[in-house]
Design a protein around this motif. Structure first.
Motif, PDB file in Angstrom:
ATOM      1  N   UNK A   1       0.864  -1.176   0.000  1.00 30.32           N
ATOM      2  CA  UNK A   1       0.000   0.000   0.000  1.00 30.32           C
ATOM      3  C   UNK A   1       0.900   1.226   0.000  1.00 30.32           C
ATOM      4  N   UNK A   2       0.917   1.915  -1.142  1.00 26.74           N
ATOM      5  CA  UNK A   2       1.765   3.106  -1.318  1.00 26.74           C
ATOM      6  C   UNK A   2       3.233   2.789  -1.062  1.00 26.74           C
ATOM      7  N   UNK A   3       3.665   1.625  -1.536  1.00 28.42           N
ATOM      8  CA  UNK A   3       5.068   1.257  -1.436  1.00 28.42           C
ATOM      9  C   UNK A   3       5.457   0.623  -0.117  1.00 28.42           C
ATOM     10  N   UNK A   4       4.524   0.419   0.806  1.00 27.60           N
ATOM     11  CA  UNK A   4       4.801  -0.189   2.113  1.00 27.60           C
ATOM     12  C   UNK A   4       4.180  -1.581   2.135  1.00 27.60           C
TER      13      UNK A   4
ATOM     14  N   UNK B   1       5.705  -3.634   6.960  1.00 24.80           N
ATOM     15  CA  UNK B   1       6.061  -2.227   7.151  1.00 24.80           C
ATOM     16  C   UNK B   1       7.277  -1.781   6.373  1.00 24.80           C
ATOM     17  N   UNK B   2       7.930  -2.712   5.641  1.00 29.07           N
ATOM     18  CA  UNK B   2       9.131  -2.342   4.878  1.00 29.07           C
ATOM     19  C   UNK B   2       8.752  -1.451   3.693  1.00 29.07           C
ATOM     20  N   UNK B   3       9.563  -0.418   3.475  1.00 23.20           N
ATOM     21  CA  UNK B   3       9.365   0.512   2.356  1.00 23.20           C
ATOM     22  C   UNK B   3      10.183  -0.002   1.150  1.00 23.20           C
TER      23      UNK B   3
ATOM     24  N   UNK C   1      12.030  -2.765  -9.362  1.00 22.98           N
ATOM     25  CA  UNK C   1      10.798  -3.364  -9.874  1.00 22.98           C
ATOM     26  C   UNK C   1       9.550  -2.628  -9.419  1.00 22.98           C
ATOM     27  N   UNK C   2       9.677  -1.750  -8.423  1.00 24.18           N
ATOM     28  CA  UNK C   2       8.483  -1.076  -7.899  1.00 24.18           C
ATOM     29  C   UNK C   2       7.825  -0.173  -8.950  1.00 24.18           C
ATOM     30  N   UNK C   3       8.620   0.374  -9.871  1.00 22.78           N
ATOM     31  CA  UNK C   3       8.045   1.246 -10.907  1.00 22.78           C
ATOM     32  C   UNK C   3       7.027   0.482 -11.751  1.00 22.78           C
ATOM     33  N   UNK C   4       7.382  -0.782 -12.111  1.00 28.84           N
ATOM     34  CA  UNK C   4       6.449  -1.586 -12.899  1.00 28.84           C
ATOM     35  C   UNK C   4       5.197  -1.899 -12.088  1.00 28.84           C
ATOM     36  N   UNK C   5       5.397  -2.309 -10.844  1.00 24.74           N
ATOM     37  CA  UNK C   5       4.265  -2.685  -9.995  1.00 24.74           C
ATOM     38  C   UNK C   5       3.341  -1.496  -9.768  1.00 24.74           C
ATOM     39  N   UNK C   6       3.930  -0.317  -9.566  1.00 22.10           N
ATOM     40  CA  UNK C   6       3.142   0.880  -9.280  1.00 22.10           C
ATOM     41  C   UNK C   6       2.301   1.308 -10.487  1.00 22.10           C
ATOM     42  N   UNK C   7       2.770   0.978 -11.703  1.00 21.20           N
ATOM     43  CA  UNK C   7       2.127   1.480 -12.920  1.00 21.20           C
ATOM     44  C   UNK C   7       0.787   0.826 -13.201  1.00 21.20           C
ATOM     45  N   UNK C   8       0.521  -0.367 -12.677  1.00 18.52           N
ATOM     46  CA  UNK C   8      -0.761  -0.997 -12.967  1.00 18.52           C
ATOM     47  C   UNK C   8      -0.718  -2.493 -12.739  1.00 18.52           C
TER      48      UNK C   8
ATOM     49  N   UNK D   1      -5.367   1.467  -4.914  1.00 18.60           N
ATOM     50  CA  UNK D   1      -4.160   1.808  -4.170  1.00 18.60           C
ATOM     51  C   UNK D   1      -3.435   0.638  -3.559  1.00 18.60           C
ATOM     52  N   UNK D   2      -4.000  -0.556  -3.628  1.00 16.74           N
ATOM     53  CA  UNK D   2      -3.332  -1.759  -3.105  1.00 16.74           C
ATOM     54  C   UNK D   2      -2.663  -2.517  -4.244  1.00 16.74           C
ATOM     55  N   UNK D   3      -1.417  -2.947  -4.057  1.00 21.26           N
ATOM     56  CA  UNK D   3      -0.698  -3.744  -5.043  1.00 21.26           C
ATOM     57  C   UNK D   3      -0.542  -5.161  -4.513  1.00 21.26           C
ATOM     58  N   UNK D   4      -1.203  -6.110  -5.194  1.00 22.71           N
ATOM     59  CA  UNK D   4      -1.050  -7.518  -4.831  1.00 22.71           C
ATOM     60  C   UNK D   4      -0.019  -8.130  -5.770  1.00 22.71           C
ATOM     61  N   UNK D   5       1.036  -8.756  -5.222  1.00 22.12           N
ATOM     62  CA  UNK D   5       2.152  -9.273  -6.006  1.00 22.12           C
ATOM     63  C   UNK D   5       2.316 -10.763  -5.718  1.00 22.12           C
ATOM     64  N   UNK D   6       2.313 -11.575  -6.788  1.00 27.80           N
ATOM     65  CA  UNK D   6       2.577 -13.005  -6.662  1.00 27.80           C
ATOM     66  C   UNK D   6       3.932 -13.342  -7.263  1.00 27.80           C
TER      67      UNK D   6
END
Length: 624
Positions: A221-224, A235-237, A243-250, A272-277
């Motif tokens: 959530x917002x990079x956290x 809680x890690x930022x 790779x966060x740029x790709x994840x943040x984009x969509x 605003x939530x990023x789910x990553x597998x």
């Protein structure tokens, strides 16, 4: 002999082995790509399923929260109406303690009363009395209620001082309180929302859900990191990770590096939530490599087996092949008298006969081609030299492109004291027949055009007609059967005087004249020179064009405008030619001719040339 035979075998075997190795590599590559596609689709489906599961729980939470808020909204509206009724009955004369008792009775955290100017005049929390609602963005909305015209239901989470002196988070709801103006603002405890959120534990789902054998997932959530199988990473930022740029984009799939390990990742972004597998690199390629190695092993065994078989078969085939290669080598070196020897009692005998016959036919053909190529040199030498055009015109250009090695199109010119005679001729047919006729026409021009008749273009055509009729035995009843020739040529004869005026006589040939304002097409008469149809000079018309320094002349053969092409397979036509001539009038004739030729080739496309192509253009030289 043994060494030579082994060497020849190697020369045959090496390319075969190379071909099979390349084939194996190519098939392995294709197999790898196909397997990779299958594995990727399967992995993507697993990652999609994981993400959908997480989002389903998040959506489930949102549905519960929305339903709960709606229920609370209905409850709070009813409480607002109750408070409004109580305040009307008491005429608004209640102390803060009485308001607190009423608030506790109705489970209200705050009960604030404001006047029509937005000043808080009474409250169950005395510290709030005197606050100005017009000074805060979170309270200014309540000023809409000050004149008593409407009821507003609003949500405003914020820290607040509770009646017991502690701090907490509340949600405010407000409605009209006084008929004479002002409003009532009620605050309700929102703790029920928090308790609902605690009932659905995304962390537990993350820890219990695997992707494949060793894959896992987490939520940002917002990079956290807000949910992860490893509690130490909560809680890690990770906003500084590449790779966060790709994840943040969509949403999508990509390879990423985490904690020094490579993973294939699928990610989705919702609200605003990023789910990553994540699937480990080794798991992704394990099945792929196993199938690939098995494929390579089978293909390698096939190569060895094929090489053994080919080596055994070559022993029988090499001798006739060597004879064929030797004979073909001699023929390829222009020794067309070479022949293949030997009796093989199989299909090679047929090949031997075919190759020997081919060599004989090739010898005849090469002799014929050699003669035609020499004829082409003769035909080109019959064309006027560039120096003759340069001495006669201010500018000129000659395009001469036979359809075959030789052709039936030809042009001829001759300078005289009074001016220049130019003849542009398209003889019947193309190739060798057309070329022979064009040479006869050129010879006839040389004899027919003299200093005495050079200005009379009609007389020149009449003279040419008589000579061709005589030379070709046209309509000669005594000629041998089958030798009568009724074809001739289309031509335009021009006399360009020293003052720049031009006389034109033409049979079946169009002459285009452009002065920069318009293009004039002078159509040729419906006569064919050499077919015996003309009766006298008077049958030939003459067109006289006065001198004009702006005039440019173009004489194309029908191989230009009758060429089929375009999307509808129609002739090139006159309009395209006239448009190019007019639009480029200020350019040199060399440039204009190149544009015409380029347009012709683009229009023709893949269609074959139908005829010889010839375009002669010039600007008269005007002498005082």
């Amino acid at each position: 002999m043994g060494n030579k035979r082994t060497s020849f075998k190697l020369k045959v075997l090496i390319p075969i082995i190379a071909i099979f190795i390349v084939t194996v590599m190519f098939l392995s590559f294709i197999d790898y790509r196909m397997l990779n596609t299958v594995v990727r689709k399967k992995t993507n489906a697993n990652l999609e399923l994981f993400a959908e599961n997480i989002f389903a729980q998040i959506n489930h939470l949102n549905i519960i929260l929305d339903s709960t808020k709606q229920t609370l909204d209905e409850k709070h509206i009813a409480i607002v109406k109750t408070i409004l009724y109580i305040l009307k009955q008491s005429d608004g004369e209640m102390t803060p303690d009485e308001l607190q008792q009423l608030a506790q009775l109705l489970d209200i955290i705050e009960l604030n009363i404001a006047d029509r100017d937005g000043n808080l005049i009474n409250s169950n929390i005395p510290e709030y009395i005197g606050d100005d609602y017009k000074t805060s963005e979170t309270t200014i909305a309540y000023m809409l209620l000050a004149d008593g015209r409407e009821m507003v239901l609003s949500e405003e989470p914020r820290p607040s001082i509770l009646p017991d002196g502690s701090s907490g988070e509340i949600v405010h709801f407000a409605g009209v309180a006084h008929p004479e103006g002002g409003f009532v603002q009620l605050g309700f405890n929102a703790g029920v929302i928090g308790r609902l959120q605690e009932q659905i534990n995304i962390d537990r789902t993350i820890r219990e859900t695997k992707i494949g054998d060793n894959g896992y997932g987490f939520v940002l959530s917002k990079g956290i990191i807000t949910a992860h199988p490893d509690n130490n990473l909560l809680g890690k930022d990770v906003k500084t990770e590449i790779w966060y740029r790709d994840v943040e984009s969509g949403s999508g799939f990509t390879w990423i590096q985490i904690d020094g390990k490579r993973y294939y990742a699928g990610y989705k972004n919702v609200n605003g939530n990023n789910v990553i597998g994540l699937v480990p690199h080794g798991d992704y390629y394990l099945e792929l490599n196993r199938i690939l190695f098995e494929t390579i092993r089978v293909l390698g065994f096939a190569i060895v087996l094929i090489i053994i078989i080919v080596n055994l078969v070559l022993g029988k085939l090499l001798l006739p092949v060597k004879h064929l290669v030797k004979g073909l080598g001699k023929i390829a070196q222009s020794n067309l008298d070479a022949r293949i020897e030997g009796n093989y009692n199989d299909e090679f005998d047929e090949i031997k006969v075919a190759v020997n016959s081919m060599a004989e036919d090739l010898k005849v053909h090469m002799n014929l081609v050699s003669g035609i190529e020499y004829a082409s040199k003769i035909q080109r030498n019959l064309l006027p030299a560039d120096s003759a055009f340069a001495g006669a015109f201010n500018d000129y250009n000659c395009i001469w492109k036979p359809k075959d090695i030789v052709g039936g199109d030809i042009y001829w010119m001759k300078n005289f004291q009074e001016g220049v005679v130019l003849c542009v001729c398209d003889c019947t047919g193309h190739g060798t027949p057309g070329a022979l006729l064009s040479m006869l026409v050129a010879s006839a021009f040389e004899a027919a055009v003299t200093n005495k008749n050079c200005r009379d273009t009609a007389f020149i055509i009449w003279e040419l007609e008589k000579r061709l009729v005589a030379e070709l035995n046209v309509n000669n009843k005594s000629a041998e059967k089958g030798l009568n020739i009724n074809d001739g040529c289309d031509l335009a004869v021009l006399f360009i005087a020293k003052d720049g005026s031009v006389s034109i006589s033409s049979g079946q040939t169009n002459v285009f004249v452009c002065d920069g304002e318009k293009v004039t097409r002078l159509r040729g008469q419906r006569i064919r020179i050499g077919d015996g149809a003309l009766k006298s000079r008077d049958d030939v018309k003459v067109v006289n064009i006065p001198s004009n320094a702006n005039n440019k002349y173009y004489i194309p053969s029908d191989g230009l405008y009758e060429q089929i092409g375009g999307s509808e397979n129609l002739p090139f036509g006159f309009n395209r030619l006239e448009k190019i001539i007019l639009e480029n009038h200020e350019q040199t004739l060399n440039i204009i001719s190149e544009k015409i030729l380029q347009a012709f080739e683009e229009y023709r496309g893949d269609n074959p040339r139908r005829d010889d192509l010839q375009i002669i253009s010039f600007i008269p030289r005007i002498e005082s």
